[in-house]
Design a protein around this motif. Sequence first.
Motif, PDB file in Angstrom:
ATOM      1  N   ASP A 701       0.872  -1.178   0.000  1.00 52.54           N
ATOM      2  CA  ASP A 701       0.000   0.000   0.000  1.00 52.54           C
ATOM      3  C   ASP A 701       0.910   1.228   0.000  1.00 52.54           C
ATOM      4  O   ASP A 701       1.624   1.472   0.979  1.00 52.54           O
ATOM      5  N   PRO A 702       0.922   2.034  -1.072  1.00 54.42           N
ATOM      6  CA  PRO A 702       1.842   3.178  -1.119  1.00 54.42           C
ATOM      7  C   PRO A 702       1.683   4.137   0.053  1.00 54.42           C
ATOM      8  O   PRO A 702       2.655   4.764   0.482  1.00 54.42           O
ATOM      9  N   ALA A 703       0.471   4.220   0.590  1.00 53.78           N
ATOM     10  CA  ALA A 703       0.238   5.160   1.694  1.00 53.78           C
ATOM     11  C   ALA A 703       0.849   4.676   2.999  1.00 53.78           C
ATOM     12  O   ALA A 703       1.001   5.461   3.942  1.00 53.78           O
ATOM     13  N   ALA A 704       1.218   3.383   3.083  1.00 55.10           N
ATOM     14  CA  ALA A 704       1.757   2.833   4.333  1.00 55.10           C
ATOM     15  C   ALA A 704       3.274   2.804   4.349  1.00 55.10           C
ATOM     16  O   ALA A 704       3.871   2.423   5.350  1.00 55.10           O
ATOM     17  N   ARG A 705       3.906   3.208   3.272  1.00 54.66           N
ATOM     18  CA  ARG A 705       5.348   3.029   3.154  1.00 54.66           C
ATOM     19  C   ARG A 705       6.111   4.143   3.881  1.00 54.66           C
ATOM     20  O   ARG A 705       5.620   5.251   4.065  1.00 54.66           O
ATOM     21  N   ALA A 706       7.330   3.798   4.278  1.00 56.17           N
ATOM     22  CA  ALA A 706       8.303   4.789   4.738  1.00 56.17           C
ATOM     23  C   ALA A 706       9.437   4.827   3.725  1.00 56.17           C
ATOM     24  O   ALA A 706       9.705   3.837   3.041  1.00 56.17           O
ATOM     25  N   GLU A 707      10.090   6.001   3.643  1.00 56.22           N
ATOM     26  CA  GLU A 707      11.183   6.164   2.687  1.00 56.22           C
ATOM     27  C   GLU A 707      12.405   6.750   3.370  1.00 56.22           C
ATOM     28  O   GLU A 707      12.284   7.602   4.250  1.00 56.22           O
ATOM     29  N   GLY A 708      13.579   6.276   2.923  1.00 58.35           N
ATOM     30  CA  GLY A 708      14.849   6.876   3.298  1.00 58.35           C
ATOM     31  C   GLY A 708      15.598   7.222   2.025  1.00 58.35           C
ATOM     32  O   GLY A 708      15.833   6.357   1.185  1.00 58.35           O
ATOM     33  N   VAL A 709      15.961   8.490   1.865  1.00 56.82           N
ATOM     34  CA  VAL A 709      16.542   8.966   0.612  1.00 56.82           C
ATOM     35  C   VAL A 709      17.883   9.630   0.889  1.00 56.82           C
ATOM     36  O   VAL A 709      17.985  10.495   1.765  1.00 56.82           O
ATOM     37  N   VAL A 710      18.912   9.198   0.153  1.00 54.94           N
ATOM     38  CA  VAL A 710      20.174   9.929   0.113  1.00 54.94           C
ATOM     39  C   VAL A 710      20.219  10.601  -1.249  1.00 54.94           C
ATOM     40  O   VAL A 710      20.346   9.933  -2.279  1.00 54.94           O
ATOM     41  N   ALA A 711      20.066  11.923  -1.255  1.00 56.11           N
ATOM     42  CA  ALA A 711      19.953  12.675  -2.498  1.00 56.11           C
ATOM     43  C   ALA A 711      21.246  13.426  -2.773  1.00 56.11           C
ATOM     44  O   ALA A 711      21.873  13.964  -1.856  1.00 56.11           O
ATOM     45  N   ALA A 712      21.652  13.456  -4.037  1.00 53.47           N
ATOM     46  CA  ALA A 712      22.830  14.226  -4.422  1.00 53.47           C
ATOM     47  C   ALA A 712      22.520  15.708  -4.309  1.00 53.47           C
ATOM     48  O   ALA A 712      21.478  16.185  -4.764  1.00 53.47           O
ATOM     49  N   SER A 713      23.419  16.445  -3.684  1.00 48.50           N
ATOM     50  CA  SER A 713      23.215  17.884  -3.533  1.00 48.50           C
ATOM     51  C   SER A 713      23.555  18.590  -4.826  1.00 48.50           C
ATOM     52  O   SER A 713      24.183  18.042  -5.735  1.00 48.50           O
TER      53      SER A 713
END
Length: 718
Positions: A701-713
Amino acid sequence: RRWRIGEEDRIAAFTREEVLGYHASRYVPSRTIAVMVADLDEAEMLDALRAAYGDWVGVVPAPAPAPAETSEPTQRTRAIEADVALSEVVLGWRAPAPLDPMAKPLDVAAAILANGRGARLPRLLRETGLVTGVSAGLYGSEDPFGGPGAGVFAISVETDPARLDPVLARIGGTLAALASHGPDADELARAVGLLRMRMRRQLERYESRAISLSIAEAAGDVTRLDREDAELAAVTTEAVREAVARVLVPTRASACASVPHGHATALSITGLAAALAVPADAMAPVALGSAPVTAPRAGPTRRVIAHGVHHLAVGSLDILTARHAGAGQVSLGLYRRRPLVDTPDTAGHAILAMRTMLRGTEARGTAALALRMERLGGVLGPSVGGDRVGLGATVLAESAEDAAALLAEAAFRPRFDVDDLAIERDLLREDARAIADDMVRFPFQLVLGAAFDDRGYGTPSFGTPASLDLADASAIRRWHATAFGAGRTTLVAVGDRDPGALADALAATIGHVGDREATEPPDDPTLVTWRAAVRVEQRTRQQSALAMVFPGPSRRDPARHAAEVWAASAGGLGGTLFDALRDRRSLAYSVYAMSWQRRLAGGLLTYIACDPERLDEARAAMLEELAAASAQPIGDVELARAVAMLAGQAEVARQTASAFAGEIADAWLLGDGLAELDAPGAAYRAVTAEDVHAVAAAAFDPAARAEGVVAASAAAPR
């Protein structure tokens, strides 16, 4: 391809004809070694090999022997700047090939220098907080066509670049002392014991045994494996001293380092020569301490033999033993179930406490504890998981009782010296910095922190600057009192001993541990509350990474095997996610999927590393593929492949005593009991396409997900 710095253009210019020519000149039947190690009859194996390779033709003349090195070794250095927090520095010396008479003394020298906590360099560098890691070894190969062969002796350290000079100076002084005086008898016995255990463990797994046999045959002497024990036992103090004096000459050392931006000048030929040119300075002898304190307990016991495991209960101590014959060793682990109580203030306290417990007990200091265990053939190591903690070692079979006594001493009688704790805390901070540099581990740390609000399973195992500031001696003693006070203790021992007799011997050695209160400390159920959240960190990198986690089966959920089958079918090089996101859409550098299982919670994890400009596209594509997985059952081919892989892995893992011991501990402490040990692949073979579809449909369920993102600055170089 052999990559060399500065030669990328030349390598990129290789033609197809050049590559095929190289292959045709080397990978030919006349120079191919086929090795099979299997639980099969010898005739069956030979028939299989003949069927596969018997019609090979194409004998060609052997190439000429490789030329011998004629130039004198000179000092060279190279520093490579990278977006890292710590420096990794490798020192190297030209050395003889593996079959040279000097090779065994150099192997022993490497063990004296860096194998185990009782080795010289860990005591001088890691235990003092100068480095986070140090290793040494002899690497090389024989020329199968009659040439002299070649080798390299290397010493590697990971440290802050500001500490490089004192680190090199201590390495130089240690080498000078070893070249001048050689090792003492205790050091020599410790090193030889560790190398004997390493050899036995290399021959324990079928795969590693086949590799060892093929390497020995390629070097021209497959029978040398039978002589390893005798050759190691024959190494003398004088042989080690002479080998170090002849090979590890400071003026012949070269070095290469990966350093943070702006620190390229930290490594130079002038500095290397000066740092290593330290006169011999004899080390103070290390007291081994008194014999392990044991208190045999003659009380009521309960004995059960089930599922291939011998269970002996002595009060609150459970001793679980099983036979794993053939390697002359026993793998031991002393475990405690870890209560779920971690908060942001206590993050990292568990691993800090467990590491500090290895720095000494009430009866002996760091070096004495390490040396005594390593003389038994093993290295004392901590195990810190989300649900259990423990100490373990794999030792020579005849030394199991002594090793168990040391495990109990370290677990229940740590001294928690304030200075030792401060050093380990600083090293842990540097390990946390290293994780922040890791584009795989750090996104997973971010996503679990987001899902559990940095509590319980969401606390970073290596802690945070704030939580480590709170980790003083009183806080660590409180953690130890909670984790090792009341509650049951489990000792698992698997190896080349009779299980019943081994259980009795272990009970006589550490039965007093069972006198402790058996009531387990309670979990805090509020620490497993799931939430949907996003956490983003920026880094000056040329790629971005995205980890997602969806609620999924826990360790005791009957659906956990179906969750693992989904992960195996979706992740990996042949998985559906890899095929869809990397091969067909060229969206990803790396794609992973896994089932994350703990005692009180679980989840389905995905990971994708991609070009920063395509991060949003990668997220949308990942969600699209997961939606497809929840909408329709897995295909028959994908199901069969995933089930076969997982069932095979479960069975193959039992080749090693340590893996079987870990499986017993997991089943006993976290699972449904020892019945899990029966037919390890059967639970996966029972999974159906409908089972996998049910797990995916419930999770994604997309609404139940958690995300961790390492984004390039924006400042990341393109």
